[in-house]
Design an enzyme around this catalytic site. Structure first.
Site, PDB file in Angstrom:
ATOM      1  N   TRP A   1       0.841  -1.203   0.000  1.00  0.00           N
ATOM      2  CA  TRP A   1       0.000   0.000   0.000  1.00  0.00           C
ATOM      3  C   TRP A   1       0.877   1.255   0.000  1.00  0.00           C
ATOM      4  O   TRP A   1       1.928   1.305   0.613  1.00  0.00           O
ATOM      5  CB  TRP A   1      -0.846  -0.011   1.271  1.00  0.00           C
ATOM      6  CG  TRP A   1      -1.534   1.283   1.607  1.00  0.00           C
ATOM      7  CD1 TRP A   1      -1.016   2.352   2.271  1.00  0.00           C
ATOM      8  CD2 TRP A   1      -2.887   1.623   1.304  1.00  0.00           C
ATOM      9  NE1 TRP A   1      -1.953   3.339   2.402  1.00  0.00           N
ATOM     10  CE2 TRP A   1      -3.116   2.922   1.821  1.00  0.00           C
ATOM     11  CE3 TRP A   1      -3.935   0.954   0.660  1.00  0.00           C
ATOM     12  CZ2 TRP A   1      -4.358   3.568   1.704  1.00  0.00           C
ATOM     13  CZ3 TRP A   1      -5.161   1.590   0.551  1.00  0.00           C
ATOM     14  CH2 TRP A   1      -5.360   2.874   1.060  1.00  0.00           C
TER      15      TRP A   1
ATOM     16  N   ASP B   1       0.108   9.160   0.925  1.00  0.00           N
ATOM     17  CA  ASP B   1       0.721  10.485   0.797  1.00  0.00           C
ATOM     18  C   ASP B   1       2.170  10.452   0.307  1.00  0.00           C
ATOM     19  O   ASP B   1       3.017   9.790   0.914  1.00  0.00           O
ATOM     20  CB  ASP B   1       0.726  11.202   2.138  1.00  0.00           C
ATOM     21  CG  ASP B   1      -0.660  11.393   2.712  1.00  0.00           C
ATOM     22  OD1 ASP B   1      -1.616  10.858   2.140  1.00  0.00           O
ATOM     23  OD2 ASP B   1      -0.779  12.083   3.738  1.00  0.00           O
TER      24      ASP B   1
ATOM     25  N   SER C   1       3.940  11.473   7.537  1.00  0.00           N
ATOM     26  CA  SER C   1       4.479  12.330   6.476  1.00  0.00           C
ATOM     27  C   SER C   1       5.507  13.328   6.983  1.00  0.00           C
ATOM     28  O   SER C   1       5.568  13.653   8.164  1.00  0.00           O
ATOM     29  CB  SER C   1       3.334  13.086   5.798  1.00  0.00           C
ATOM     30  OG  SER C   1       2.469  12.208   5.134  1.00  0.00           O
TER      31      SER C   1
END
Length: 308
Positions: free
Chosen positions: A35, A38, A98
């Protein structure tokens, strides 16, 4: 390669389960397996463009976030690099969220959000890793803790650092939530970001809102639209379907900020709609409504426009 080394396990797994080349897109950057969501840390280092991304190699659903890694020189051909970061420290055991990356003093500098459990919930803090473009060493502790925000801020919504340089200083733009539960942007700076012991100086709450433009502003982004200064161009979440874009001047004597409210997600915009958004950003950044040397810190209704 045992289970006590999450990064080694992730690298071994992606090497053994790599999706065959004939089943992967020809021109698009995709993970070797599993998977992704972002994109993180888009940067140039040693003559290559590096793209990192949120990554769960073990399944095709969201899971404990790693940092995937790929590089290119022409934006058409992509070369996988081994998994860059894995949740292998107490301060990021719930995920390496992120962040940003940049070349700094001959090394690649990464700032990312480490998520760790706290009581029945979790907290988010900004963490440092430095490397050579393939292997990265984490600092022993977060370099910007959630308690280093202004008083009353959310400890669990403090994430997604974006890095840029101005006048020899590295600035970090971070998303967060204030004491009122409303989204905002925080600005920090550091002259020696590679040194984990060098403190990040809080500069200001760069922008916040009254709740009408979202409870959490994620994944800030910034780039220069013209030669007059740095301009912020960022999408922010709002409860429901609305998305907001902000354009404004951060440095310089002429400072202003405008918000644009979209009625669809950025990924659903057509080419013509994206052109309209770009025109808005350029026009907004060229206007001036205040002259106090920084972006407007409180959003008023008159600063909000709706298109599309």
């Amino acid at each position: 390669m045992g289970h006590n080394n999450p990064l080694a396990c992730a690298r071994q797994y992606e090497a053994q389960h790599r999706t065959p080349a004939e089943k992967r897109p020809v021109f698009h950057a995709v993970p070797p397996v599993g998977w992704c969501n972002d994109p993180n840390g888009w940067s140039c280092y040693n003559g290559q463009y590096h793209l990192f991304y949120q990554y769960h190699p073990y399944n095709n659903t969201w899971g404990p976030m790693h940092w995937g890694h790929t590089v290119t020189t022409d934006f058409l051909h992509w070369q996988d690099r081994p998994c860059a970061l894995a949740p292998d420290m107490p301060f990021d055991e719930n995920g390496c969220f992120s962040g940003g990356a940049m070349e700094w003093q001959g090394r690649q500098l990464i700032l990312y959000t480490g998520v760790m459990p706290e009581g029945d919930g979790e907290i988010q803090q900004q963490c440092l890793a430095t490397g050579d473009g393939e292997n990265y060493e984490k600092a022993a502790a977060p370099v910007l803790k959630c308690d280093e925000q202004p008083a009353g801020a959310s400890r669990k919504d403090f994430r997604d650092p974006f890095l840029f340089v101005q006048d020899g200083m590295v600035y970090m733009l971070v998303g967060g939530r204030g004491f009122n539960g409303h989204g905002r942007r925080l600005l920090y700076r550091n002259a020696r970001p590679e040194d984990a012991s060098s403190p990040w100086e809080f500069v200001q709450v760069l922008a916040e809102n009254d709740g009408s433009l979202g409870s959490m502003w994620e994944c800030p982004g910034l780039f220069t639209l013209d030669a007059t200064g740095n301009r912020e161009f960022s999408f922010a979440r709002k409860p429901g379907a609305d998305t907001c874009l902000r354009a404004g001047d951060i440095f310089g004597g002429s400072a202003m900020s405008r918000f644009l409210k979209l009625n669809k997600a950025p990924g659903d915009l057509t080419v013509e709609e994206m052109r309209a958004v770009t025109r808005f950003a350029c026009c907004a950044a060229s206007l001036s409504t205040q002259t106090h040397g920084g972006i407007t810190s409180v959003v008023e209704e008159k600063d909000v426009e709706t298109i599309l």
